[in-house]
Scaffold this motif. Sequence first.
Motif, PDB file in Angstrom:
ATOM      1  N   PRO A 137     -55.463  51.999  86.309  1.00  0.00           N
ATOM      2  CA  PRO A 137     -56.354  51.889  85.141  1.00  0.00           C
ATOM      3  C   PRO A 137     -57.468  52.935  85.110  1.00  0.00           C
ATOM      4  O   PRO A 137     -58.119  53.097  84.082  1.00  0.00           O
ATOM      5  CB  PRO A 137     -56.944  50.478  85.283  1.00  0.00           C
ATOM      6  CG  PRO A 137     -55.989  49.739  86.153  1.00  0.00           C
ATOM      7  CD  PRO A 137     -55.456  50.757  87.102  1.00  0.00           C
ATOM      8  N   LEU A 138     -57.681  53.658  86.229  1.00  0.00           N
ATOM      9  CA  LEU A 138     -58.708  54.693  86.265  1.00  0.00           C
ATOM     10  C   LEU A 138     -58.228  56.019  85.693  1.00  0.00           C
ATOM     11  O   LEU A 138     -59.001  56.978  85.618  1.00  0.00           O
ATOM     12  CB  LEU A 138     -59.167  54.922  87.708  1.00  0.00           C
ATOM     13  CG  LEU A 138     -59.894  53.756  88.399  1.00  0.00           C
ATOM     14  CD1 LEU A 138     -60.087  54.068  89.876  1.00  0.00           C
ATOM     15  CD2 LEU A 138     -61.227  53.483  87.722  1.00  0.00           C
ATOM     16  N   ALA A 139     -56.967  56.102  85.295  1.00  0.00           N
ATOM     17  CA  ALA A 139     -56.390  57.369  84.842  1.00  0.00           C
ATOM     18  C   ALA A 139     -57.114  57.900  83.609  1.00  0.00           C
ATOM     19  O   ALA A 139     -57.564  57.127  82.750  1.00  0.00           O
ATOM     20  CB  ALA A 139     -54.905  57.204  84.533  1.00  0.00           C
ATOM     21  N   VAL A 140     -57.209  59.227  83.540  1.00  0.00           N
ATOM     22  CA  VAL A 140     -57.793  59.858  82.356  1.00  0.00           C
ATOM     23  C   VAL A 140     -56.995  59.478  81.113  1.00  0.00           C
ATOM     24  O   VAL A 140     -57.559  59.227  80.048  1.00  0.00           O
ATOM     25  CB  VAL A 140     -57.825  61.391  82.534  1.00  0.00           C
ATOM     26  CG1 VAL A 140     -58.242  62.069  81.237  1.00  0.00           C
ATOM     27  CG2 VAL A 140     -58.778  61.769  83.662  1.00  0.00           C
ATOM     28  N   ALA A 141     -55.667  59.399  81.237  1.00  0.00           N
ATOM     29  CA  ALA A 141     -54.824  59.070  80.086  1.00  0.00           C
ATOM     30  C   ALA A 141     -55.110  57.679  79.540  1.00  0.00           C
ATOM     31  O   ALA A 141     -54.843  57.406  78.365  1.00  0.00           O
ATOM     32  CB  ALA A 141     -53.341  59.180  80.473  1.00  0.00           C
ATOM     33  N   PRO A 182     -48.393  59.747  80.602  1.00  0.00           N
ATOM     34  CA  PRO A 182     -49.098  58.637  79.940  1.00  0.00           C
ATOM     35  C   PRO A 182     -49.664  57.679  80.972  1.00  0.00           C
ATOM     36  O   PRO A 182     -49.286  57.702  82.151  1.00  0.00           O
ATOM     37  CB  PRO A 182     -47.983  57.984  79.111  1.00  0.00           C
ATOM     38  CG  PRO A 182     -46.729  58.275  79.880  1.00  0.00           C
ATOM     39  CD  PRO A 182     -46.930  59.645  80.471  1.00  0.00           C
ATOM     40  N   ALA A 183     -50.578  56.851  80.537  1.00  0.00           N
ATOM     41  CA  ALA A 183     -51.138  55.829  81.418  1.00  0.00           C
ATOM     42  C   ALA A 183     -50.088  54.776  81.712  1.00  0.00           C
ATOM     43  O   ALA A 183     -49.259  54.437  80.860  1.00  0.00           O
ATOM     44  CB  ALA A 183     -52.364  55.193  80.764  1.00  0.00           C
ATOM     45  N   VAL A 184     -50.114  54.259  82.936  1.00  0.00           N
ATOM     46  CA  VAL A 184     -49.176  53.210  83.328  1.00  0.00           C
ATOM     47  C   VAL A 184     -49.658  51.886  82.746  1.00  0.00           C
ATOM     48  O   VAL A 184     -50.792  51.470  82.982  1.00  0.00           O
ATOM     49  CB  VAL A 184     -49.076  53.113  84.861  1.00  0.00           C
ATOM     50  CG1 VAL A 184     -48.166  51.963  85.272  1.00  0.00           C
ATOM     51  CG2 VAL A 184     -48.559  54.429  85.424  1.00  0.00           C
TER      52      VAL A 184
END
Length: 762
Positions: free
Chosen positions: A557-561, A203-205
């Motif tokens: 914040p750049l994560a695909v998730a 998951p996104a942080v």
Amino acid sequence: MTTSRRPGAVVAPVPPPARPARVLVVLLLLLAVLTTVAPVVLTARTAAAAPQPGAATVELQTSTPTLARPGDTVELSVRVTNGTDRPLDGAVVDLGVSWRPLTSRAELAAWADDGGTRTAVRQLPSEPVDRLAPGESAQVSLELDVDALGFEAESPWGPREMSVALVQGGRPLDVVHTFLLYAPEGGAPSPVAVSVAAPVTGPAVDPLDADGYDAQLAELTTSGGRLERLLDAATVSGSSPGMSLAVDPALVAAAESSDDADVQAWATRLTGRTPPAPDDTGDDGDDGGATDATNAAASTGAAGDAADVAVLPGYDPDLAAVAHTRPTRADVAAATGGEAALGSSWQRPQGWSLSLAWPHGRPDAATLATGRDAPVDQVVVASGLAPTSDVPASARTAVDTPSGKVSALVADAGLSAALASLTDDADAPTAAEGAQRLLADTALLALQAQEAGTGDLHVLAALPRDWSPDAALVGQVLAALQGATWADVVPLSDTVAAPASRVARHGLPRNDVADAELAPLSVDRLLGTHRSVSAFATVADDPVELSGDVDQALVAPLAVAARKDPVARDQAVDLAVERADDLQQGIGVADRSDVTLVSDTGKLPVKVTNELPVDATVTVVLRPNVSRLVVESRPTVVVPAGTSMNVHVPVRAIGSGDVDLQVEVLAPSGAVVAGPTSFSVRVRAGWETAGTAVVAAAIALLFIGGIWRTVRRGRSSARTTDEGVADAVDPQGPDAGPQDGTAAATPAATRTTEHDTEKDPS
């Protein structure tokens, strides 16, 4: 009025206008009819559209042998289930086989994905199904005499359409579309190498909900969780040769440092190393060195159960969002440098040498060009770049982009879709159904490669990020594929090492922006802040030690998730920038009052404060606004953590007057880390020299005057010798001053300056 009409036309009499009362009666009658009939029609349509509580289904359990030859008998086992609320009676299972071989992968996919009740052309004898009560199931065995199909000796090798239909009263209730693989006398084509790769991302942080991230990670890695299923699928017996994983190092680092024993156990299975004990921090004396040595040894240990592992950029950044800001090469390196930001707290296990960039969905040309600038070995293209003809192409290829050629691994759409269906969902195929489709598809690939003379074909099945496989199902299907003579399941590293394909492919769109991407302004904000933090962090001996946490916050914040929760993503951007600003306030310059410089040379003190947790190497720069004061050098000093230091900057005056000085503190990178601030200097060049001359002249005059007085008094004849004169008694005492009324002058070289006057001590 004259009315014209066509010759021979019949003119109908015009009826008189209806009376208002008659029209009203007709309207009332129509309204009554609609009121009575409409509810009946609507009820009938609603009843027809209402879904059935269940359905009767048929599933293929086994089909042996895999490859049918003349004289063979193919035995099939199917499972019939009555999912309705009524008994199933009088049903039969029909088996159908088409005599015509499939020559196109598009035809093969159309047959496999057809969810209708269409059956194969040639129908064989049916097998009855015993009466089934609601919810009951039964096994039905079918036998297929290959010679009964009437294939000729020269019939080609390859897959045929085959259907298994559950029929009641001549109406098909459910149909399985599968394949019969027929092999006449003679050898099979050369095998196709198949690699299967799945991304391991989490998951996104969310920096505002650290506990929520930990809870999601625990859910994903526990028994039945998606990440646990991925690891099971990669390590289940029979599938490990070809099931490769592409992991997010930030996810693995978080799992290794988790307080949850189950999460740590998952990381241990993946990496093959045991995380250090919670109290093994290495803070006390020699224990620290021992701990560092242990961790270093563990970090280079053998990989865990999943032996074929590639590494994604840290935090699995969305390359498309980065690409659509037209970034520099340094920006791309920053966006994909999340692994480096983890610092010494995490290192790759031995054998995790392959690095991949994996754009989300079908990338455009700009995204692929960004992957070229990323520090990775290959870029995975999960969708797009299909061959322009039926000539099969190996996965590895060189793709032209606006920035040059990119080495890419292009996934095979058909194989990827077939393997992606191997989940625990109710509509997932059985092991036999999944295996037959992959066997048929790879057989067709092998035939096409043989006809085209390409040879050494290496293809890739790329799974989606949210894939939650049924590990046992994946293991059975890949084991069946490995057992075929026309297919080999190989690690991803083998496909990377294979020669690049030169087969023509369809192009990618030049610029295709998805709505879910992070806005370009936010991306620019993150990357710009990252640049300034990187320049600032060079004040430390180990920049990653100082800025690693902030770097991670800027990349997360750049994560695909993060596409799934845009609101939380925007909050993460704001918080990351705030943390970066706070870090960069750690170096400062204390305010000071104005200074007077009365000598030609001197050293001006500048007080530098360091509130960082590490020692800071800085350079102090003074910039005068006029040329009457020259700064001789830019001193570089190390300011200890949490302290302040006066840095003395040498200057030289070449004239008198007021000078405004701007103060800046620079990092080794040249970036300004403090300032600019300013103070004024009153330059009085030559005052010290003039003052010294005046004092020296006064001393000389006093000295000459004393000599003159002595000479003038001379030696009188009235004076007696010591022998002839008794001791005289001074009436004023021994401490009396000169009796001639003059005061004794004591020369002194003095210097008077104003407040905070600075002079070279020499």
